[in-house]
Scaffold this active site. Structure first.
Site, PDB file in Angstrom:
ATOM      1  N   LYS A   2       2.521   9.605   8.673  1.00 56.03           N
ATOM      2  CA  LYS A   2       1.843   9.074   9.861  1.00 56.03           C
ATOM      3  C   LYS A   2       2.495   9.496  11.197  1.00 56.03           C
ATOM      4  CE  LYS A   2      -0.357   5.104   7.618  1.00 56.03           C
ATOM      5  NZ  LYS A   2      -1.764   5.365   7.765  1.00 56.03           N
ATOM      6  N   ASP A   4       9.301   2.449   1.756  1.00 55.91           N
ATOM      7  CA  ASP A   4       8.115   3.174   2.206  1.00 55.91           C
ATOM      8  C   ASP A   4       7.925   2.830   3.681  1.00 55.91           C
ATOM      9  OD1 ASP A   4       5.589   3.913   2.978  1.00 55.91           O
ATOM     10  OD2 ASP A   4       4.598   3.294   1.134  1.00 55.91           O
ATOM     11  N   PHE A  21       0.869  -1.182   0.000  1.00 63.59           N
ATOM     12  CA  PHE A  21       0.000   0.000   0.000  1.00 63.59           C
ATOM     13  C   PHE A  21       0.900   1.224   0.000  1.00 63.59           C
ATOM     14  CE2 PHE A  21      -2.637   3.411   1.531  1.00 63.59           C
ATOM     15  CZ  PHE A  21      -3.792   3.213   0.791  1.00 63.59           C
TER      16      PHE A  21
HETATM   17  C1  LIG Z   1       2.940   2.111   3.830  1.00 60.74           C
HETATM   18  C2  LIG Z   1       2.017   3.234   3.481  1.00 60.74           C
HETATM   19  N1  LIG Z   1       2.339   4.043   2.466  1.00 60.74           N
HETATM   20  C3  LIG Z   1       1.559   5.081   2.116  1.00 60.74           C
HETATM   21  C4  LIG Z   1       0.394   5.348   2.777  1.00 60.74           C
HETATM   22  C5  LIG Z   1      -0.465   6.518   2.374  1.00 60.74           C
HETATM   23  O1  LIG Z   1      -0.403   7.524   3.310  1.00 60.74           O
HETATM   24  P1  LIG Z   1      -1.489   8.693   3.308  1.00 60.74           P
HETATM   25  O2  LIG Z   1      -2.806   8.088   3.625  1.00 60.74           O
HETATM   26  O3  LIG Z   1      -0.991   9.649   4.363  1.00 60.74           O
HETATM   27  O4  LIG Z   1      -1.455   9.305   1.951  1.00 60.74           O
HETATM   28  C6  LIG Z   1       0.005   4.521   3.845  1.00 60.74           C
HETATM   29  C7  LIG Z   1      -1.262   4.753   4.562  1.00 60.74           C
HETATM   30  O5  LIG Z   1      -1.839   3.901   5.178  1.00 60.74           O
HETATM   31  C8  LIG Z   1       0.836   3.440   4.189  1.00 60.74           C
HETATM   32  O6  LIG Z   1       0.522   2.611   5.203  1.00 60.74           O
END
Ligand SMILES: Cc1ncc(COP(=O)(O)O)c(C=O)c1O
Length: 403
Positions: free
Chosen positions: A249, A220, A135
């Site tokens: 986050k 990520d 994700f």
């Molecule tokens: C690993 C990861 N990358 C990217 C995101 C996306 O972040 P945002 O919702 O702040 O755009 C998330 C959100 O859950 C995530 O867990």
């Protein structure tokens, strides 16, 4: 607010299944609804509230900075921006920082940086290899990067240049690599995909492959970074260093801030290549400094490690408790986690019933998959809160209607 559900139906997009409560207040690991009912929050603002809700150091930083300077724009530096950049660089293995507003935006920037690197240093290579069940966010490009067809299919055609391959399979990365590949982008532990921890050696092998091919490794760490896995950055536990790292986050502990960091060798942006109006916003940066300093000073990442088991560091408190539940309830297939990111996997698709029963009993959890509950509480939680959550599971599980 009596008519809030009417307002929700009338004014908000119907884009997500929201809880049937109006969240009005938060303090530490607790939130309250409009009727004054209290919940233990093991979702933590979606793995965001690293210090819990409304932590005094955050309130102090927000108050102080709000009287000094709230917004500057990309044309000027501010002290909070520079201090946070210095803190992140000194704490991590990376050299340069770009601040933005969310996780998806951090990943977009990281991908743009990798493509720029590909153009300048890899004969125009542009493709990014990502994995199934990953994700990376909800923008169009990050939807293409996110290897989950149910997020992708409604929005086809998606931006080109992403190849999704199996996670935890180094050969899949190798087979997908071509002369067009500029980077591999991975989560050290997949969060939204269901808390998937790779085998020992996977990330090291990916690092080695990227070195061999001269391509970049992007990690990520939007969910895993800033203490969630029990170390400040998840990569520390896997014995590797990324070329580019993304954060969001927990970095702001509840205020919207994201960042991508890069090693000097791939910090190839030139003036005009990238930007963000609200990125480096001093109010957000000042709050993130307060959050990071508190985490470092109080070994909050260490608390996350002790709170839950981790195969690297040995068995710990929360996972032990979850394992006891597993041995008591045969419909639990598996429990695992690292730091304060954990999952209970069921043999049936009952996670929504579990989530709603927990809600009824004063516990917020996330139904990450139809058959799995994810737990991602504030990193500051203690034994008593863990016991309370385990007690609620133990109360809820016997009452579930299992076929
Ligand atoms: C690993 C990861 N990358 C990217 C995101 C996306 O972040 P945002 O919702 O702040 O755009 C998330 C959100 O859950 C995530 O867990």
């Amino acid at each position: 607010m009596k008519n809030w559900q009417e307002l929700e139906r009338k004014y908000l997009f119907n884009n997500v299944e929201r809880l049937p409560i109006l969240m009005v207040k938060g303090q530490g690991a607790r939130v309250w609804d409009e009727n004054g009912k209290k919940y233990l929050d093991f979702v933590g603002g979606w793995a965001v509230c690293s210090l819990g809700h409304c932590h005094p150091v955050m309130i102090k930083a927000l108050n102080k900075q709000s009287k000094i300077l709230i917004q500057a724009g990309p044309h000027a530096c501010t002290p909070p921006q520079l201090q946070l950049a210095e803190l992140l660089v000194k704490t991590s293995c990376l050299d340069r920082v770009f601040f933005c507003n969310s996780g998806a935006e951090a990943n977009e920037g990281a991908v743009k940086l990798a493509r720029r690197y590909g153009k300048l240093k890899l004969s125009g290579a542009y493709e990014i290899i990502t994995t199934f069940n990953s994700f990376h966010g909800r923008t169009l490009a990050m939807t293409a990067a996110t290897g989950q067809p149910h997020y992708q299919d409604p929005y086809q055609p998606l931006p080109a240049g992403f190849k999704n391959v199996a996670y935890n399979d180094i050969d899949a990365i190798k087979s997908a690599t071509t002369r067009d590949t500029c980077a591999v982008m991975l989560e050290p532990v997949q969060g939204e995909g269901g808390v998937n921890i790779p085998d020992e050696g996977y990330l090291k092998a990916a690092r080695q492959w990227c070195n061999e091919k001269g391509i970049l490794l992007i990690l990520d760490e939007i969910q895993t970074g800033i203490g969630r896995l029990g170390t400040m950055f998840g990569y520390e536990q896997f014995g590797i260093e990324p070329d580019i790292l993304t954060l969001a986050k927990g970095l702001g502990g509840g205020v919207p801030i994201g960042a991508f960091l890069a090693k000097e060798k791939c910090a190839v942006f030139a003036p005009g290549d990238h930007g963000s109006t609200f990125g480096s916003n001093p109010l957000m940066c000042a709050t993130a400094i307060a959050v990071m300093k508190y985490i470092i000073k109080n070994d909050v990442a260490g608390n996350a490690m002790r709170g839950m088991a981790c195969s690297v560091y040995g068995s710990q408190y929360l996972l032990e408790g979850l394992k006891k539940l597993q041995s008591k309830y045969p419909f639990i297939n598996e429990v695992h986690g690292r730091g304060l990111l954990a999952v209970i996997e069921f043999k049936q698709e009952i996670s929504n019933s579990v989530r709603m029963a927990c809600l009824e009993n004063g516990l917020l959890v996330n139904s990450v998959k139809p058959d799995a509950i994810r737990i991602m509480p504030p990193l500051t939680i203690g034994k008593q809160e863990i016991d309370e959550a385990l007690g609620i599971f133990d109360k809820v599980f016997p009452k579930l209607k299992i076929q």
